[in-house]
Design a protein around this motif. Structure first.
Motif, PDB file in Angstrom:
ATOM      1  N   ALA A  46      43.609  15.470  14.084  1.00 22.61           N
ATOM      2  CA  ALA A  46      43.074  16.409  15.088  1.00 22.61           C
ATOM      3  C   ALA A  46      41.790  17.083  14.601  1.00 22.61           C
ATOM      4  CB  ALA A  46      44.122  17.466  15.424  1.00 22.61           C
ATOM      5  N   GLN A  47      41.550  17.086  13.289  1.00 18.73           N
ATOM      6  CA  GLN A  47      40.313  17.681  12.773  1.00 18.73           C
ATOM      7  C   GLN A  47      39.107  16.798  13.058  1.00 18.73           C
ATOM      8  OE1 GLN A  47      40.066  20.808  11.596  1.00 18.73           O
ATOM      9  NE2 GLN A  47      42.219  20.899  12.218  1.00 18.73           N
ATOM     10  N   VAL A  48      39.364  15.565  13.461  1.00 16.53           N
ATOM     11  CA  VAL A  48      38.281  14.612  13.717  1.00 16.53           C
ATOM     12  C   VAL A  48      38.208  14.242  15.208  1.00 16.53           C
ATOM     13  CG1 VAL A  48      37.356  12.342  13.095  1.00 16.53           C
ATOM     14  CG2 VAL A  48      38.601  13.690  11.392  1.00 16.53           C
ATOM     15  N   ALA A  49      39.364  14.187  15.865  1.00 14.65           N
ATOM     16  CA  ALA A  49      39.479  13.637  17.218  1.00 14.65           C
ATOM     17  C   ALA A  49      38.567  14.333  18.225  1.00 14.65           C
ATOM     18  CB  ALA A  49      40.927  13.741  17.689  1.00 14.65           C
ATOM     19  N   ALA A  50      38.174  13.553  19.234  1.00 17.98           N
ATOM     20  CA  ALA A  50      37.300  14.078  20.281  1.00 17.98           C
ATOM     21  C   ALA A  50      38.060  14.948  21.279  1.00 17.98           C
ATOM     22  CB  ALA A  50      36.636  12.923  21.016  1.00 17.98           C
ATOM     23  N   HIS A 155      40.273  14.791  31.566  1.00 16.27           N
ATOM     24  CA  HIS A 155      39.677  16.042  31.077  1.00 16.27           C
ATOM     25  C   HIS A 155      39.527  16.028  29.553  1.00 16.27           C
ATOM     26  CE1 HIS A 155      40.044  17.126  35.146  1.00 16.27           C
ATOM     27  NE2 HIS A 155      41.354  17.309  35.146  1.00 16.27           N
ATOM     28  N   GLN A 156      39.442  17.209  28.951  1.00 12.96           N
ATOM     29  CA  GLN A 156      39.330  17.287  27.491  1.00 12.96           C
ATOM     30  C   GLN A 156      39.898  18.605  26.977  1.00 12.96           C
ATOM     31  OE1 GLN A 156      36.024  18.994  25.564  1.00 12.96           O
ATOM     32  NE2 GLN A 156      34.614  18.584  27.252  1.00 12.96           N
ATOM     33  N   VAL A 157      40.238  18.589  25.682  1.00 15.18           N
ATOM     34  CA  VAL A 157      40.675  19.795  24.993  1.00 15.18           C
ATOM     35  C   VAL A 157      40.029  19.734  23.610  1.00 15.18           C
ATOM     36  CG1 VAL A 157      42.753  18.779  23.933  1.00 15.18           C
ATOM     37  CG2 VAL A 157      42.774  21.202  24.579  1.00 15.18           C
ATOM     38  N   ASP A 158      39.922  20.875  22.921  1.00 11.69           N
ATOM     39  CA  ASP A 158      39.348  20.876  21.569  1.00 11.69           C
ATOM     40  C   ASP A 158      40.503  20.726  20.566  1.00 11.69           C
ATOM     41  OD1 ASP A 158      38.319  21.446  19.078  1.00 11.69           O
ATOM     42  OD2 ASP A 158      36.914  22.951  19.840  1.00 11.69           O
ATOM     43  N   PRO A 159      40.642  19.558  19.937  1.00 12.13           N
ATOM     44  CA  PRO A 159      41.828  19.322  19.087  1.00 12.13           C
ATOM     45  C   PRO A 159      41.932  20.272  17.903  1.00 12.13           C
ATOM     46  CG  PRO A 159      40.671  17.264  19.544  1.00 12.13           C
ATOM     47  CD  PRO A 159      39.771  18.373  20.009  1.00 12.13           C
ATOM     48  N   ARG A 160      40.805  20.722  17.362  1.00 13.63           N
ATOM     49  CA  ARG A 160      40.874  21.661  16.223  1.00 13.63           C
ATOM     50  C   ARG A 160      41.481  22.991  16.672  1.00 13.63           C
ATOM     51  NH1 ARG A 160      34.952  20.531  13.355  1.00 13.63           N
ATOM     52  NH2 ARG A 160      35.562  18.530  12.478  1.00 13.63           N
ATOM     53  N   ARG A 161      41.064  23.426  17.837  1.00 17.75           N
ATOM     54  CA  ARG A 161      41.605  24.702  18.346  1.00 17.75           C
ATOM     55  C   ARG A 161      43.066  24.521  18.776  1.00 17.75           C
ATOM     56  NH1 ARG A 161      36.882  26.790  22.251  1.00 17.75           N
ATOM     57  NH2 ARG A 161      37.925  28.780  22.081  1.00 17.75           N
ATOM     58  N   LEU A 162      43.362  23.347  19.297  1.00 20.95           N
ATOM     59  CA  LEU A 162      44.757  23.045  19.664  1.00 20.95           C
ATOM     60  C   LEU A 162      45.654  23.119  18.424  1.00 20.95           C
ATOM     61  CD1 LEU A 162      46.777  21.839  21.828  1.00 20.95           C
ATOM     62  CD2 LEU A 162      46.124  19.595  20.959  1.00 20.95           C
ATOM     63  N   ALA A 163      45.200  22.511  17.331  1.00 19.28           N
ATOM     64  CA  ALA A 163      45.998  22.509  16.096  1.00 19.28           C
ATOM     65  C   ALA A 163      46.160  23.930  15.557  1.00 19.28           C
ATOM     66  CB  ALA A 163      45.330  21.610  15.055  1.00 19.28           C
ATOM     67  N   LEU A 312      22.220  17.531  14.151  1.00 20.43           N
ATOM     68  CA  LEU A 312      23.448  16.835  13.756  1.00 20.43           C
ATOM     69  C   LEU A 312      24.148  17.738  12.749  1.00 20.43           C
ATOM     70  CD1 LEU A 312      25.245  14.260  13.537  1.00 20.43           C
ATOM     71  CD2 LEU A 312      23.684  13.444  11.786  1.00 20.43           C
ATOM     72  N   VAL A 313      25.342  18.228  13.104  1.00 20.86           N
ATOM     73  CA  VAL A 313      25.965  19.237  12.239  1.00 20.86           C
ATOM     74  C   VAL A 313      27.136  18.707  11.410  1.00 20.86           C
ATOM     75  CG1 VAL A 313      25.226  21.260  13.541  1.00 20.86           C
ATOM     76  CG2 VAL A 313      27.337  20.111  14.191  1.00 20.86           C
ATOM     77  N   GLU A 314      27.686  17.563  11.781  1.00 20.04           N
ATOM     78  CA  GLU A 314      28.837  17.085  11.015  1.00 20.04           C
ATOM     79  C   GLU A 314      29.049  15.593  11.221  1.00 20.04           C
ATOM     80  OE1 GLU A 314      32.453  19.509  11.549  1.00 20.04           O
ATOM     81  OE2 GLU A 314      33.583  17.687  11.061  1.00 20.04           O
ATOM     82  N   THR A 315      29.424  14.907  10.162  1.00 19.27           N
ATOM     83  CA  THR A 315      29.887  13.524  10.282  1.00 19.27           C
ATOM     84  C   THR A 315      31.238  13.472   9.575  1.00 19.27           C
ATOM     85  OG1 THR A 315      28.819  12.885   8.211  1.00 19.27           O
ATOM     86  CG2 THR A 315      27.560  12.537  10.223  1.00 19.27           C
ATOM     87  N   ARG A 316      32.183  12.774  10.170  1.00 21.23           N
ATOM     88  CA  ARG A 316      33.527  12.793   9.583  1.00 21.23           C
ATOM     89  C   ARG A 316      34.312  11.559  10.036  1.00 21.23           C
ATOM     90  NH1 ARG A 316      36.921  18.384   9.136  1.00 21.23           N
ATOM     91  NH2 ARG A 316      38.753  17.492   8.149  1.00 21.23           N
ATOM     92  N   ALA A 317      35.260  11.171   9.216  1.00 20.89           N
ATOM     93  CA  ALA A 317      36.135  10.052   9.595  1.00 20.89           C
ATOM     94  C   ALA A 317      37.588  10.491   9.527  1.00 20.89           C
ATOM     95  CB  ALA A 317      35.919   8.864   8.661  1.00 20.89           C
ATOM     96  N   GLY A 318      38.391   9.981  10.432  1.00 16.79           N
ATOM     97  CA  GLY A 318      39.818  10.284  10.448  1.00 16.79           C
ATOM     98  C   GLY A 318      40.615   9.022  10.705  1.00 16.79           C
ATOM     99  N   LEU A 319      41.928   9.160  10.640  1.00 16.10           N
ATOM    100  CA  LEU A 319      42.812   7.996  10.760  1.00 16.10           C
ATOM    101  C   LEU A 319      43.750   8.131  11.950  1.00 16.10           C
ATOM    102  CD1 LEU A 319      43.669   7.716   6.958  1.00 16.10           C
ATOM    103  CD2 LEU A 319      42.035   6.322   8.252  1.00 16.10           C
ATOM    104  N   ARG A 320      43.628   7.200  12.875  1.00 23.35           N
ATOM    105  CA  ARG A 320      44.579   7.167  13.995  1.00 23.35           C
ATOM    106  C   ARG A 320      45.856   6.485  13.517  1.00 23.35           C
ATOM    107  NH1 ARG A 320      39.727   4.869  15.287  1.00 23.35           N
ATOM    108  NH2 ARG A 320      38.440   5.775  16.937  1.00 23.35           N
ATOM    109  N   PRO A 321      47.010   7.021  13.880  1.00 23.17           N
ATOM    110  CA  PRO A 321      48.260   6.335  13.506  1.00 23.17           C
ATOM    111  C   PRO A 321      48.573   5.234  14.518  1.00 23.17           C
ATOM    112  CG  PRO A 321      48.708   8.543  14.388  1.00 23.17           C
ATOM    113  CD  PRO A 321      47.240   8.318  14.531  1.00 23.17           C
ATOM    114  N   GLY A 322      48.210   3.997  14.157  1.00 20.89           N
ATOM    115  CA  GLY A 322      48.375   2.887  15.101  1.00 20.89           C
ATOM    116  C   GLY A 322      49.743   2.240  14.978  1.00 20.89           C
TER     117      GLY A 322
END
Ligand SMILES: Cc1cc2nc3c(=O)[nH]c(=O)nc-3n(C[C@H](O)[C@H](O)[C@H](O)COP(=O)(O)OP(=O)(O)OC[C@H]3O[C@@H](n4cnc5c(N)ncnc54)[C@H](O)[C@@H]3O)c2cc1C
Length: 405
Positions: A46-50, A155-163, A312-322
């Motif tokens: 969630a720290q990376v997700a759109a 729609h959309q939500v902010d995953p960082r704020r959700l977490a 450009l303020v941040e670049t990051r990678a995360g892992l989706r649980p597939g």
């Protein structure tokens, strides 16, 4: 339903990403005593997700069962957000802004036309627009846009704020947050009874929910026949910011297939613009690469040329649980006392409300609700499926064309 000893929680949730936290919060609301173990609750993908809630634009051939669950979770989102914001006292950035999926050339246009036909056959609402109509809605789009699909329900939500809100809601509901790793599942007789923690302790519980995201298959002590067939799928994401005088840059999520590659731009109310995402099968690697950033910027620039002006303020990678079929694993395993809430892949943010509801109901009643039955872990338990599902890291960088979030 409560275990007999006042010192033993009814439920231990291993993993405090959004899925583990929503499970814990909802279970605590049902009167269960709940503990969560995670060195950094509220972290994870969630720290990376759109945070796109894209049940309609993310429709893929062969995923009709998943579509039903996605739509149900999208339907629950407004009430879920209202309840969570009330419980936590925090905003989660939910925006009912809709989505525009556009095409830049004839091939991409044909691909979108097919998606439109599939959406219509599935009874979903979306509207075909000409290139000019797309630009009227979003004037920052490139002049070359050839047409697009307007989907007002995605729609959309902010995953960082959700977490962050889920952490607070859990704390306020009395969930015991243990900031440490679970090292091993404890099995006594034929039943999961708790976990050994990295801080040296052992935590017993009436039931254990494994919600470890892409690490779910790595918890020691899980019997081999209770396979957790989850693998990490890396996604790189950029965050830009729209300076105040130019806001709003885009008014809704804009996404496209550019020369066969997926790209999306998700504009938040606070000026953040999320550009994503690559899709790479590289094990647990979370390196941000020059190639990944280049591809995202190149494709996003073709779609919305003005983005190159933005900081450009941040670049990051995360892992989706597939999971092997891209759908989550929800509910009881063949090991009594062990449930799964994992494998949410590219839809974990979207599926947060429904996951919390169905897991809490399963924990309280001992029955998996009807809506989640197709997602029972038992669907992977035949030996043939297990062989196919077992994860072998594939050391190749690839953007899987049909998987975009
Ligand atoms: C680039 C990218 C873009 C995405 N975009 C979207 C999107 O637009 N919309 C959408 O719906 N979804 C999106 N997703 C997917 C979504 O983010 C995930 O499906 C979701 O966050 C998974 O949540 P989780 O809690 O299951 O797993 P995670 O977020 O991986 O959390 C698992 C947690 O468990 C902990 N853990 C693991 N093992 C243990 C252990 N043994 N002991 C203690 N703790 C443990 C970890 O520390 C971690 O905090 C995206 C994901 C990525 C990477």
């Amino acid at each position: 339903m409560s275990s007999h000893s006042p010192h033993i929680p009814d439920v231990l949730v291993v993993g405090g990403g959004i899925i583990g936290l929503v499970t814990a919060w909802r279970a605590a609301q049902q009167g269960l005593r709940v503990a969560v173990t995670d060195p950094a609750p509220g972290g994870g993908a969630a720290q990376v997700a759109a945070g796109m809630l894209a049940a309609v634009t993310e429709l893929h051939y062969g995923e009709h069962t998943l579509l039903g669950l996605n739509l149900e979770s999208a339907r629950r989102y407004p009430a879920f957000v209202a309840e969570l914001e009330e419980a936590s006292g925090q905003q989660v950035g939910y925006r009912s802004c809709g989505t525009l999926a556009v095409a830049l050339d004839a091939d991409d246009r044909a691909h979108l036309r097919e998606l439109h036909a599939l959406q219509r056959r599935s009874g979903l609402e979306s509207e075909w627009l000409s290139g000019r109509e797309c630009r009227r809605l979003e004037p920052m789009l490139a002049p070359g846009v050839r047409g697009g699909l307007r989907v007002d329900g995605d729609h959309q939500v902010d995953p960082r704020r959700l977490a962050a809100a889920l952490v607070v809601a859990c704390e306020r509901a009395g969930v015991d947050l243990r900031r440490t790793w679970a090292e091993r599942l404890v099995v006594e007789g034929d039943r999961a009874t708790g976990a050994v923690l990295a801080d040296g302790g052992e935590l017993s519980a009436g039931q254990v929910v494994l919600a470890g995201g892409s690490l779910s298959g790595r918890l020691e002590g899980v019997p081999a026949d209770v396979l957790v067939p989850v693998r990490p799928v890396k996604g790189q994401v950029l965050r830009l910011t729209v300076p105040r005088p130019y806001a709003p840059f885009l008014s809704r999520t804009v996404r496209a297939v550019v020369r066969g590659s997926h790209v999306y731009l998700v504009p938040r109310e606070d000026g953040e613009l999320v550009v994503g995402a690559t899709s790479e099968e590289l094990g647990w690697d979370t390196t941000v690469t020059a190639g990944g950033v280049y591809e995202l910027l190149r494709d996003a620039h073709e779609l919305v040329p003005g983005i190159t002006e933005l900081p450009l303020v941040e670049t990051r990678a995360g892992l989706r649980p597939g999971s092997p079929d891209n759908a989550p694993l929800l509910g009881f395993t063949e090991l009594p006392g062990l449930l799964l809430a994992t494998g949410h892949y590219r839809n974990g943010v979207l599926l947060t409300p429904v996951t919390g509801d169905v897991l809490a109901e399963a924990l309280v009643s001992g029955e998996l609700p009807e809506i989640a039955r197709a997602f029972s872990p038992g669907r992977f338990s035949s030996p043939m499926v297990q062989r196919v599902a077992s994860y072998e890291p594939v050391l190749r960088e690839t953007r899987l064309q049909e998987q975009s979030v």
